[in-house]
Design an enzyme around this catalytic site. Sequence first.
Site, short mmCIF file in Angstrom:
data_model
loop_
_atom_site.label_atom_id
_atom_site.label_comp_id
_atom_site.label_asym_id
_atom_site.label_seq_id
_atom_site.Cartn_x
_atom_site.Cartn_y
_atom_site.Cartn_z
N LYS A 195 15.82 -11.28 36.46
CA LYS A 195 16.30 -10.91 37.79
C LYS A 195 17.11 -9.62 37.72
CE LYS A 195 17.48 -14.54 40.20
NZ LYS A 195 18.38 -15.69 40.41
N ARG A 250 24.57 -14.97 40.89
CA ARG A 250 23.22 -15.51 40.65
C ARG A 250 22.92 -15.57 39.16
NH1 ARG A 250 19.44 -11.39 43.87
NH2 ARG A 250 18.11 -13.24 43.99
N GLY A 277 14.79 -22.46 40.34
CA GLY A 277 15.68 -23.56 40.71
C GLY A 277 16.35 -24.22 39.52
N MET A 318 18.65 -22.89 37.45
CA MET A 318 20.07 -22.62 37.33
C MET A 318 20.63 -22.36 38.72
SD MET A 318 20.02 -20.78 33.71
CE MET A 318 18.76 -19.71 34.28
N ARG A 359 9.64 -10.42 40.97
CA ARG A 359 9.27 -10.84 39.61
C ARG A 359 7.77 -11.08 39.59
NH1 ARG A 359 12.36 -16.35 40.63
NH2 ARG A 359 10.88 -17.33 42.01
N HIS A 374 10.09 -25.66 47.06
CA HIS A 374 10.31 -25.94 45.64
C HIS A 374 9.08 -26.63 45.05
CE1 HIS A 374 11.74 -28.46 42.26
NE2 HIS A 374 12.38 -27.35 41.94
N ARG A 390 -18.68 -35.45 13.04
CA ARG A 390 -18.16 -36.55 12.23
C ARG A 390 -19.17 -37.68 12.29
NH1 ARG A 390 -14.22 -34.92 15.77
NH2 ARG A 390 -12.28 -34.11 14.89
N ARG A 435 -20.66 -33.40 8.53
CA ARG A 435 -19.82 -33.87 7.43
C ARG A 435 -20.27 -35.26 6.99
NH1 ARG A 435 -13.58 -34.79 8.62
NH2 ARG A 435 -14.43 -36.55 9.78
N GLU A 448 -9.34 -29.24 2.16
CA GLU A 448 -8.31 -29.99 2.86
C GLU A 448 -7.34 -30.67 1.91
OE1 GLU A 448 -10.23 -33.06 5.20
OE2 GLU A 448 -11.86 -33.21 3.76
N SER A 450 -14.83 -24.99 4.94
CA SER A 450 -14.28 -25.25 6.27
C SER A 450 -12.91 -25.90 6.05
CB SER A 450 -15.20 -26.18 7.05
OG SER A 450 -14.60 -26.49 8.29
N THR A 454 -7.64 -28.56 8.51
CA THR A 454 -6.19 -28.31 8.50
C THR A 454 -5.37 -29.55 8.88
OG1 THR A 454 -6.51 -27.28 10.66
CG2 THR A 454 -6.21 -25.82 8.77
N ASN A 455 -6.02 -30.58 9.44
CA ASN A 455 -5.25 -31.81 9.69
C ASN A 455 -4.82 -32.44 8.37
OD1 ASN A 455 -5.92 -31.35 12.31
ND2 ASN A 455 -7.47 -32.95 12.44
N ASP A 456 -5.82 -32.66 7.49
CA ASP A 456 -5.49 -33.25 6.19
C ASP A 456 -4.69 -32.28 5.33
OD1 ASP A 456 -6.12 -35.96 5.54
OD2 ASP A 456 -8.20 -35.49 6.04
N CYS A 502 -11.80 -26.37 11.05
CA CYS A 502 -12.27 -27.40 11.98
C CYS A 502 -11.19 -28.42 12.33
CB CYS A 502 -13.51 -28.10 11.44
SG CYS A 502 -13.20 -28.96 9.90
N TYR A 518 -15.20 -18.29 11.78
CA TYR A 518 -15.17 -19.04 13.04
C TYR A 518 -14.03 -20.04 13.07
CZ TYR A 518 -17.22 -22.98 10.52
OH TYR A 518 -17.42 -24.01 9.64
P1 ADP Z 1 16.89 -18.47 42.31
O1 ADP Z 1 16.88 -17.91 40.93
O2 ADP Z 1 16.99 -19.94 42.34
O3 ADP Z 1 15.81 -17.90 43.14
P2 ADP Z 1 18.68 -16.61 43.53
O4 ADP Z 1 19.80 -16.07 42.74
O5 ADP Z 1 17.53 -15.72 43.67
O6 ADP Z 1 18.28 -18.00 42.95
O7 ADP Z 1 19.33 -16.90 44.95
C1 ADP Z 1 19.12 -17.98 45.78
C2 ADP Z 1 18.89 -17.50 47.19
O8 ADP Z 1 19.97 -16.73 47.66
C3 ADP Z 1 17.67 -16.62 47.31
O9 ADP Z 1 17.01 -16.93 48.49
C4 ADP Z 1 18.24 -15.24 47.38
O10 ADP Z 1 17.42 -14.35 48.07
C5 ADP Z 1 19.55 -15.46 48.11
N1 ADP Z 1 20.54 -14.45 47.75
C6 ADP Z 1 20.99 -14.19 46.51
N2 ADP Z 1 21.86 -13.17 46.52
C7 ADP Z 1 21.98 -12.77 47.81
C8 ADP Z 1 22.71 -11.74 48.45
N3 ADP Z 1 23.49 -10.92 47.77
N4 ADP Z 1 22.57 -11.63 49.78
C9 ADP Z 1 21.76 -12.45 50.47
N5 ADP Z 1 21.05 -13.44 49.93
C10 ADP Z 1 21.14 -13.60 48.60
MG MG Z 2 15.48 -16.11 43.57
MG MG Z 3 18.39 -21.42 43.02
#
Ligand code: ADP
Ligand code: MG
Ligand code: MG
Length: 909
Positions: A32, A103, A112, A114, A376, A490, A596, A652, A779, A798, A801-803, A865, A885
């Site tokens: 990010k 963030r 989601g 962290m 991303r 999600h 086999r 075999r 083997e 051949s 690699t299991n054995d 194999c 192969y």
């Molecule tokens: P995740 O990695 O779970 O996507 P984010 O850090 O991207 O978490 O943020 C969670 C939500 O908050 C996202 O929808 C993001 O766009 C929003 N958000 C994060 N920072 C800001 C900001 N500075 N202003 C407005 N919205 C934000």
């Molecule tokens: Mg995000």
């Molecule tokens: Mg989040």
Amino acid sequence: MEIPVNVKMRVYKFGNKAADGNSKMKNLLGGKGANLAEMSAIGIPVPPGFTITTEVCTEYNLLGKDAIVEMIKEEVETSIFNIENLMGTSFGDKENPLLVSVRSGARVSMPGMMDTVLNLGLNDEVVLGLAKKTNNELFAWDSYRRFIQMYGGVVLGMKPESKEDIDPFEEIMEHLKEKRGIKLDTEFTVQDLKDLVYDFKDAVKKRTGHDFPTNPWDQLWGAVIAVFNSWKGDRAVYYRKMHGYPADWGTAVNVQAMVYGNMGNNSGTGVCFTRDAGTGEDVFNGEYLINAQGEDVVAGTRTPQQITKLGSMRWAELAKVDEEDRLKNYPSLEELMPKIYSELNGYQEKLEIHYKDMQDMEFTIQDGKLWILQTRNGKRTGAAMVKIAMDMFKQGLITEKEALLRIEPSKLDELLHPVFDPKALSNAKVIAQGLPASPGAATGQIVFFADEANKYKYTILARIETSPEDLEGMNIARGILTARGGMTSHAAVVARGMGKCCISGAGALKINYKTRTLKVDDKVYHEGDWISLNGSTGNIIEGKVATSEPELSGEFAELMKLSDKYATMQVRTNADTPNDAKIARSFGAQGIGLTRTEHMFFEVDRIKAMREMILSDTVIGRKHALEILLPMQRADFEGIFEAMQGLPVTVRLLDPPLHEFVPHQLETQRSLAEDMHITLEAVKIKVAELEEFNPMLGHRGCRLGITYPEITEMQTRAVIEAALNLKERGITAKPEIMVPLIGTLTEFESQKAVIEETANKVFEERNDSIAYSIGTMIEIPRAALIANKIAEHADFFSFGTNDLTQMAFGYSRDDASKFLPIYLEKGILKVDPFEVLDQEGIGQLVEMATERGRSVKPNLKVGICGEHGGDPSSVEFCYRTGLNYVSCSPYRVPIARLASAQAAIKATL
Ligand code: ADP
Ligand code: MG
Ligand code: MG
């Protein structure tokens, strides 16, 4: 004189078309942070901010909070000052406040996994200033209640107490909504929001025993540390394990000026993809909500609207919303805010071309101004992965080689699973329809809680909506069904990443967690009832639906063709039946690397003859039983040779310990005694005789053929006669007879002599001949050591690699499940060596034996194999070692073909 010292940077700034970092610095800044820096530098409007590096997270884990705050305090303060300058606001100021988001962001995106805190910097005084400055009390108090809610959850640990409970803050809100007779968050009045803030703070005090922190700097440090801690949270740990990401990567922390999507009807927030993450179709798509913030879109509490008009029309059709209703209540961003839309469309094009990959973006509109908050490389299904790579290659965005390297070989697995049989589908009873969030076919029994996903063998996880806590269960379930949430919810995003079938937002479903039921109209389905999901259409079907084999077609077939252009190492298959052989051929296998023969003996009519053979005390008795087996075995070989039509087939000789074939139950022992006209006692004695202390190292492999040469004779005869029979029908067979489990040269020589003698005899009898070869498995470690001696007499090697893994590690494959999981957990081993070839150790045996073998026979054909033949990293190793192969199970053939091509391409880079 001052000596310049290279001070390590721990905080990287971005904003206003400039940045300290860039997109290549993902390891240090997290995905990010690196992309925020890159976007800022190429002129995309990104709110200014800074990134605390992943290294600091690792340092934090060693040194603790105080030392870390001390270490980065100055850099953080300077960076906040920089944001203040750019935004013209001031952190903690009562009149003109700067609010920030905190963030998380690891190297790779973990959706989601962290935690994020928004609107940080608010307290009872600052909120008044914000209201005054924006002339928008509703917005200011909405932001404040959101902040307490998020900070409470993420930093202060205010999570639901049990799985039937809802979030403690949501509960307070639900209460108030009920009292006020309203449904949506957007309907709260200023007074409601003030009440909520009061109640939220009260709940915090009651549960934690402390007042909610009022000092913005305390809030900031609290949030930074919480993000570091989330790297060690259960969700993150599970996700890392699932993907094999090491624990020492750590997460970065991004602190960024807030922009507000919740300022009214000229504001909003959304998520978009430059291409379809489910199917790969090249259409811009996504969802947004007016007057909303952050995760509102993905949380599924309000029905999100589509970004493009095309998407909106498609959605309306599925959701059964008529055009009038759509235009009035769910217009697309393209229709509602055409200017913003076209700006956004410009950025998505620019970013996709810049990154040369499908982008998953977040944006916020603050009072008519567009901000981009994240980009991303988007997660996608296996099908989308293939289509996007092939399309981008055709569009000239990436080269042929780049397209091939872009494909994650093991993700092709998703395309090789059975699909719903079209006939069965046309008779299916569709009970409701949702959004086709992630394609695929899934049938299973309904469960309602993620931690019960393994209650039955095949389950469908049905939820009102999913949350990151559900990850493990989602991974176990066959399919995922949600009543709420859109295509970017999600559930949808995670399912696509896992390549798991998912239907989201099926509004017709009434899910009740307490009664564990799912109601559609008047029909009630209970936990344990069977349903099927068609993730490609969004159809929810009652009961089970039959499935059929998938096919290599469309872009997938094109990709495979492209693979063959680059792959130099061949891919064969392990197949024991004509049917397996046919499937493997249709997937592009270039021969059979392992048949086999013992598998053929387990079928009902054959096992009897096999047992008679094993139990007889005399050569005559054994030969008699083998004569019964001969025609059956010959017919098997004919079937397999015919299916392979001229491609080489390695057969075999009998390998497993004989006790695997004899009956261990009294009933079967009795009937065998009758058939053989001997006493039950005699059968029992013989069975007991066959018991071994360590069968894996016992009487098996070539040791069988050496003690009972008549077995090798029969098998050789079956192979050669089958090939001759086919020759008469004009079909070429290329048998390669393989001797298993040799450790000495004399073992091989003795078996080779029997094979040659038998073959010559058959040629004489038939007055005809065919070409065939005789080789051996490598083997046993000793065989690898004397490979040069063996190669003088063997036509091919051949690697079994299991054995080889079993014997060189000294791990019994049958007992390893007792300690391997613990080894993996404790990090004694990084991966299971029976799945991924141990290149460091076992790999040396493979390299050495190949080298020694070829030192006496430069053209010696060498293959592998074991199970490893279908594992991409092992395939790459085999390529580097110069093997001719790899051979793997039929369904892994396309994966190995691609891995072989990738290995060849990587070698040229
Ligand atoms: P995740 O990695 O779970 O996507 P984010 O850090 O991207 O978490 O943020 C969670 C939500 O908050 C996202 O929808 C993001 O766009 C929003 N958000 C994060 N920072 C800001 C900001 N500075 N202003 C407005 N919205 C934000
Ligand atoms: Mg995000
Ligand atoms: Mg989040």
